[in-house]
Design an enzyme around this catalytic site. Structure first.
Site, PDB file in Angstrom:
ATOM      1  N   LYS A 153       0.812  -1.266   0.047  1.00 22.94           N
ATOM      2  CA  LYS A 153       0.135  -0.100   0.289  1.00 22.94           C
ATOM      3  C   LYS A 153       0.736   1.178  -0.074  1.00 22.94           C
ATOM      4  O   LYS A 153       0.510   2.152  -0.642  1.00 22.94           O
ATOM      5  CB  LYS A 153      -0.991   0.021   1.131  1.00 22.94           C
ATOM      6  CG  LYS A 153      -2.048   1.210   1.256  1.00 22.94           C
ATOM      7  CD  LYS A 153      -2.780   0.919   2.403  1.00 22.94           C
ATOM      8  CE  LYS A 153      -3.821   2.280   2.558  1.00 22.94           C
ATOM      9  NZ  LYS A 153      -4.519   2.154   3.860  1.00 22.94           N
ATOM     10  N   HIS A 159      -9.801  -7.682   6.665  1.00 19.02           N
ATOM     11  CA  HIS A 159      -8.996  -6.773   7.390  1.00 19.02           C
ATOM     12  C   HIS A 159      -9.151  -6.822   8.852  1.00 19.02           C
ATOM     13  O   HIS A 159      -8.114  -6.604   9.489  1.00 19.02           O
ATOM     14  CB  HIS A 159      -9.311  -5.251   7.030  1.00 19.02           C
ATOM     15  CG  HIS A 159      -8.410  -4.400   7.217  1.00 19.02           C
ATOM     16  ND1 HIS A 159      -7.455  -4.242   6.423  1.00 19.02           N
ATOM     17  CD2 HIS A 159      -8.189  -3.301   8.194  1.00 19.02           C
ATOM     18  CE1 HIS A 159      -6.309  -3.305   7.162  1.00 19.02           C
ATOM     19  NE2 HIS A 159      -6.943  -2.898   7.978  1.00 19.02           N
ATOM     20  N   ARG A 162      -5.912  -8.423  11.041  1.00 20.33           N
ATOM     21  CA  ARG A 162      -4.679  -7.389  11.194  1.00 20.33           C
ATOM     22  C   ARG A 162      -5.313  -6.541  12.470  1.00 20.33           C
ATOM     23  O   ARG A 162      -4.460  -6.306  13.288  1.00 20.33           O
ATOM     24  CB  ARG A 162      -4.703  -6.478  10.175  1.00 20.33           C
ATOM     25  CG  ARG A 162      -4.057  -7.022   8.848  1.00 20.33           C
ATOM     26  CD  ARG A 162      -3.833  -6.121   7.714  1.00 20.33           C
ATOM     27  NE  ARG A 162      -3.473  -4.937   7.695  1.00 20.33           N
ATOM     28  CZ  ARG A 162      -2.272  -4.397   7.891  1.00 20.33           C
ATOM     29  NH1 ARG A 162      -1.371  -5.332   7.480  1.00 20.33           N
ATOM     30  NH2 ARG A 162      -1.752  -3.152   7.979  1.00 20.33           N
ATOM     31  N   HIS A 195       3.059  -0.405   8.547  1.00 24.72           N
ATOM     32  CA  HIS A 195       2.801   1.081   8.729  1.00 24.72           C
ATOM     33  C   HIS A 195       4.047   1.823   8.782  1.00 24.72           C
ATOM     34  O   HIS A 195       4.862   1.938   9.678  1.00 24.72           O
ATOM     35  CB  HIS A 195       2.042   1.318  10.020  1.00 24.72           C
ATOM     36  CG  HIS A 195       0.592   0.834   9.971  1.00 24.72           C
ATOM     37  ND1 HIS A 195      -0.170   0.422  11.274  1.00 24.72           N
ATOM     38  CD2 HIS A 195      -0.020   0.385   8.911  1.00 24.72           C
ATOM     39  CE1 HIS A 195      -1.200   0.088  10.873  1.00 24.72           C
ATOM     40  NE2 HIS A 195      -1.176  -0.068   9.708  1.00 24.72           N
TER      41      HIS A 195
END
Length: 420
Positions: free
Chosen positions: A285, A347, A350, A373
């Site tokens: 991402k 999702h 996570r 992240h």
């Protein structure tokens, strides 16, 4: 035959006391020789023996006389002819021959016709899409192909108004897709940003529409309690899904990968000897390569999976089209069929891992790194994608053992580290 006295003098007949009327222009009949009906300030109607009538205007540039043809009558009426005269006189007064000014205007019009919204949109997409994930690139492409280009693609970009864009995005919102409507407005604005940067337009009509459509508030992924995580893990094992889908959900649970990153996996990304999954930046991402240390449980799952799909490049292929990746709806659809649709999505694996790992004392920076992240300094992140690899390896092995303990009602949680 016209006598010499019938021809207009170069000084007086071009500036008559009374301009001609449209009726006089319409009633002018052809004669043996061409003649002129003068109007005012250099404008006259040229009447040819063939009957063709043309509006022309006399002008001067640098003291030299010129004649500019405005257009044929009656296609160009008297009012339009006078406007054309004023336009020609204006340019002549500024030292520009009207014919050259007209050629310049027509060239600009041709450029505007070439600069349609569709052309600029394709330019923007080619320029930007290399920095996106494959999933986002497909999402943008779908938005343009299905909604934006059919409405705006063939139109010159300068002619599109805020009202045109408002009609498009409200239509999308009214069909129950406010989030898509917001994205469409943002993408259109990005195309205009590209057009502004390349001097094709001067302003962005989407700026006035920023608050027109509001997104539905984001519903964050559910984080399961240990008891519900044990239930889900058992339900996956006992589900009637394809074995491929079962393995996909189990791997997703144990690696903390995003669904898109997992389902687009290739066997060449797996380092069997080092027990690592090296995800290239193109699939991430945030466009930063990511190393996932693999627990013993994940290695066993991948060994099982290799028996099904190891003969191909794709780890998790589409059941119907094996040369394509598993679809982005497979995991969530399977969860719905298992009875988890209203509570959980792909999702959520996570979110659950993040919550429970934090609760059991694992350092936040390890968890964030495993979630990929990226830190604020993206340059640093690009060169340190393997940060904390040994610590993350221990954490993911603990996580896999923890889930096994929950699933089998072991009643004993493996020891976690002392919080830093």
């Amino acid at each position: 035959m016209l006598g010499k006295s019938d021809l207009p003098s170069p000084t007086r007949s071009f500036y008559p006391a009374m301009p001609i009327s449209d009726t006089k222009a319409r009633q002018a009949k052809p004669k043996d020789k061409a003649y002129r009906l003068a109007d005012d300030n250099g404008l006259y109607l040229d009447v040819q023996p063939s009957g063709r009538k043309s509006w022309r205007v006399r002008y001067f540039v640098d003291g030299k006389e010129g004649i500019y043809t405005i257009g044929q009558y009656p296609g160009v009426g008297l009012k339009e002819a006078r406007a054309g005269r004023d336009w020609a006189k204006h340019h002549a007064a500024n030292g520009v021959h009207p014919k050259k000014a007209k050629e310049k205007e027509r060239a600009a019009e041709r450029r505007e016709q070439v600069n349609t919204f569709g052309v600029l949109a394709e330019e923007w997409y080619r320029h930007e899409s290399g920095r996106w994930s494959a999933y986002y690139a497909r999402q943008v492409r779908k938005g343009f192909d299905n909604d934006i280009l059919p409405a705006l693609g063939d139109r010159p970009i300068k002619e599109i108004t805020p009202a045109d864009i408002l009609e498009l995005i409200t239509g999308i919102a009214d069909r129950g897709a406010p989030s898509v409507a917001t994205l469409v407005r943002q993408w259109i604005g990005a195309v205009y940003g590209h057009a502004i940067n390349t001097l094709r337009v001067e302003s962005d009509p989407t700026q006035a529409l920023r608050r027109t459509v509001r997104r539905v508030p984001t519903k964050h992924s559910t984080s399961l309690t240990p008891a519900r995580l044990a239930d889900l893990s058992r339900d996956i094992d006992n589900s009637k899904c394809y074995r491929l889908t079962q393995i996909a959900m189990q791997v997703l649970m144990l690696t903390m990968l995003r669904t898109g990153e997992m389902r687009q996996g290739l066997w060449q990304e797996i380092d069997w000897e080092r027990k690592e999954w090296r995800v290239p930046k193109e699939k991430m991402k945030r466009r930063i390569p990511h190393v996932v240390p693999l627990s013993d449980q994940v290695m066993a799952l991948l060994t099982d999976l290799h028996g099904y799909t190891g003969g191909r490049d794709i780890m998790f292929p589409n059941n119907r089209r094996p040369n394509e990746f598993m679809t982005n709806t497979t995991i969530n659809t399977s969860l719905v069929r298992m009875g988890w649709g209203g509570e959980f999505s792909g999702h959520g694996f996570r979110a659950t891992a993040s919550t429970l790992l934090n609760q059991h004392g694992w350092r936040g920076d390890l968890i964030e790194k495993q979630l990929a992240h990226s830190p604020g300094d993206k340059v640093r992140a690009a060169y340190n994608h393997a940060d904390y690899l040994d610590d993350r390896r221990r954490m993911l092995q603990w996580w896999a053992d923890y889930i096994d303990g929950l699933k089998h009602d072991a009643g004993q949680v493996p020891s976690a580290p002392i919080p830093a």
